[in-house]
Design an enzyme around this catalytic site. Structure first.
Site, mmCIF file in Angstrom:
data_model
loop_
_atom_site.group_PDB
_atom_site.id
_atom_site.type_symbol
_atom_site.label_atom_id
_atom_site.label_comp_id
_atom_site.label_asym_id
_atom_site.label_seq_id
_atom_site.Cartn_x
_atom_site.Cartn_y
_atom_site.Cartn_z
ATOM 1 N N TYR A 157 1.009 -1.240 -0.147
ATOM 2 C CA TYR A 157 -0.238 0.092 0.107
ATOM 3 C C TYR A 157 0.602 1.082 -0.043
ATOM 4 C CZ TYR A 157 -3.987 -3.134 0.724
ATOM 5 O OH TYR A 157 -4.715 -4.265 0.480
ATOM 6 N N HIS A 186 -14.899 -6.064 -3.704
ATOM 7 C CA HIS A 186 -15.160 -7.399 -4.150
ATOM 8 C C HIS A 186 -16.476 -8.115 -3.905
ATOM 9 C CE1 HIS A 186 -10.897 -6.682 -4.581
ATOM 10 N NE2 HIS A 186 -10.824 -6.625 -3.233
ATOM 11 N N ASP A 238 -24.976 -0.839 -6.754
ATOM 12 C CA ASP A 238 -26.153 -0.192 -7.217
ATOM 13 C C ASP A 238 -26.125 1.485 -6.845
ATOM 14 O OD1 ASP A 238 -27.028 -2.575 -7.968
ATOM 15 O OD2 ASP A 238 -28.351 -2.857 -6.219
ATOM 16 N N HIS A 255 -7.547 1.729 -6.952
ATOM 17 C CA HIS A 255 -6.831 0.777 -6.073
ATOM 18 C C HIS A 255 -5.462 1.122 -6.062
ATOM 19 C CE1 HIS A 255 -10.574 -1.339 -5.652
ATOM 20 N NE2 HIS A 255 -10.526 -1.355 -7.041
ATOM 21 N N LEU A 256 -4.892 1.278 -4.793
ATOM 22 C CA LEU A 256 -3.499 1.371 -4.755
ATOM 23 C C LEU A 256 -2.646 0.366 -5.070
ATOM 24 C CD1 LEU A 256 -3.911 2.526 -1.030
ATOM 25 C CD2 LEU A 256 -2.953 4.230 -2.660
ATOM 26 N N ARG A 260 -9.662 -11.216 -4.704
ATOM 27 C CA ARG A 260 -9.595 -9.921 -5.024
ATOM 28 C C ARG A 260 -9.368 -9.285 -6.450
ATOM 29 N NH1 ARG A 260 -7.383 -7.287 -0.021
ATOM 30 N NH2 ARG A 260 -6.193 -8.699 1.106
HETATM 31 C C1 DQA Z 1 -7.684 -1.878 -2.026
HETATM 32 C C2 DQA Z 1 -7.260 -3.303 -2.502
HETATM 33 C C3 DQA Z 1 -8.450 -4.088 -1.902
HETATM 34 O O1 DQA Z 1 -8.404 -5.545 -2.021
HETATM 35 C C4 DQA Z 1 -8.012 -4.020 -0.409
HETATM 36 O O2 DQA Z 1 -9.119 -4.805 0.408
HETATM 37 C C5 DQA Z 1 -8.058 -2.542 0.276
HETATM 38 C C6 DQA Z 1 -7.383 -1.836 -0.687
HETATM 39 C C7 DQA Z 1 -6.256 -1.127 -2.841
HETATM 40 O O3 DQA Z 1 -6.403 0.018 -2.675
HETATM 41 O O4 DQA Z 1 -5.446 -1.762 -3.253
HETATM 42 O O5 DQA Z 1 -8.565 -2.191 1.558
HETATM 43 O O6 DQA Z 1 -8.757 -1.201 -2.626
#
Ligand code: DQA
Length: 142
Positions: free
Chosen positions: A22, A79, A86, A99-100, A110
């Site tokens: 992250y 996920h 919705d 997504h990071l 994921r």
């Molecule tokens: C996330 C990826 C998700 O799978 C994970 O549960 C997160 C962060 C990301 O930013 O990479 O909490 O959304």
């Protein structure tokens, strides 16, 4: 242009989560960067984060009245939350999923995003800079 930036579950503890995945920055630092990028790109961002699914749904509904674009990282809700799917479906402005981490290269569960079908763009695995790209996509400054 007013952009709503919505961060979901567990993103408040970003700095405590695996830095290799992250990026090691805190949520506050992420928000600071987002506001600076928005200023640079000539738009205005409103950031929020919640760990409560009903709260993000309420905020998304409210944003229909003021947002010209939406950036959303739902965290793990990505996920499995059909409720967020919705709520996003109701927008008639562009929505960018961020997504990071590169969710396509991690655990199988994921790899699937239930919001993918209702977003305009996806920015995945670019770390914090992915939010800048999302703002740039929305402001046509990419
Ligand atoms: C996330 C990826 C998700 O799978 C994970 O549960 C997160 C962060 C990301 O930013 O990479 O909490 O959304």
């Amino acid at each position: 242009m007013q952009i709503g930036v919505f961060n979901g579950v567990n993103l408040d503890v970003l700095g405590d989560r695996d830095p290799e995945i992250y990026g090691g920055i805190s949520y506050n630092e992420l928000e600071t960067r987002i506001y600076a990028w928005a200023a640079e790109l000539g738009c205005s961002a409103r950031c929020s984060q919640t760990n409560h699914e009903g709260e993000i749904i309420d905020s998304l509904h409210e944003a229909r009245a003021w947002a010209n674009g939406v950036v959303i990282n739902p965290g793990a809700w990505t996920h499995y939350s059909y409720a967020i799917h919705d709520a996003l479906e109701l927008f008639d402005v562009p929505v960018v999923e961020v997504h990071l981490s590169d969710i396509s290269g991690r655990e199988d569960w994921r790899k699937r995003s239930v919001i993918e079908a209702v977003v305009t763009h996806r920015v995945i695995g670019e770390g914090p800079a992915g939010y800048r790209r999302a703002l740039a996509l929305l402001t046509d400054t990419e």
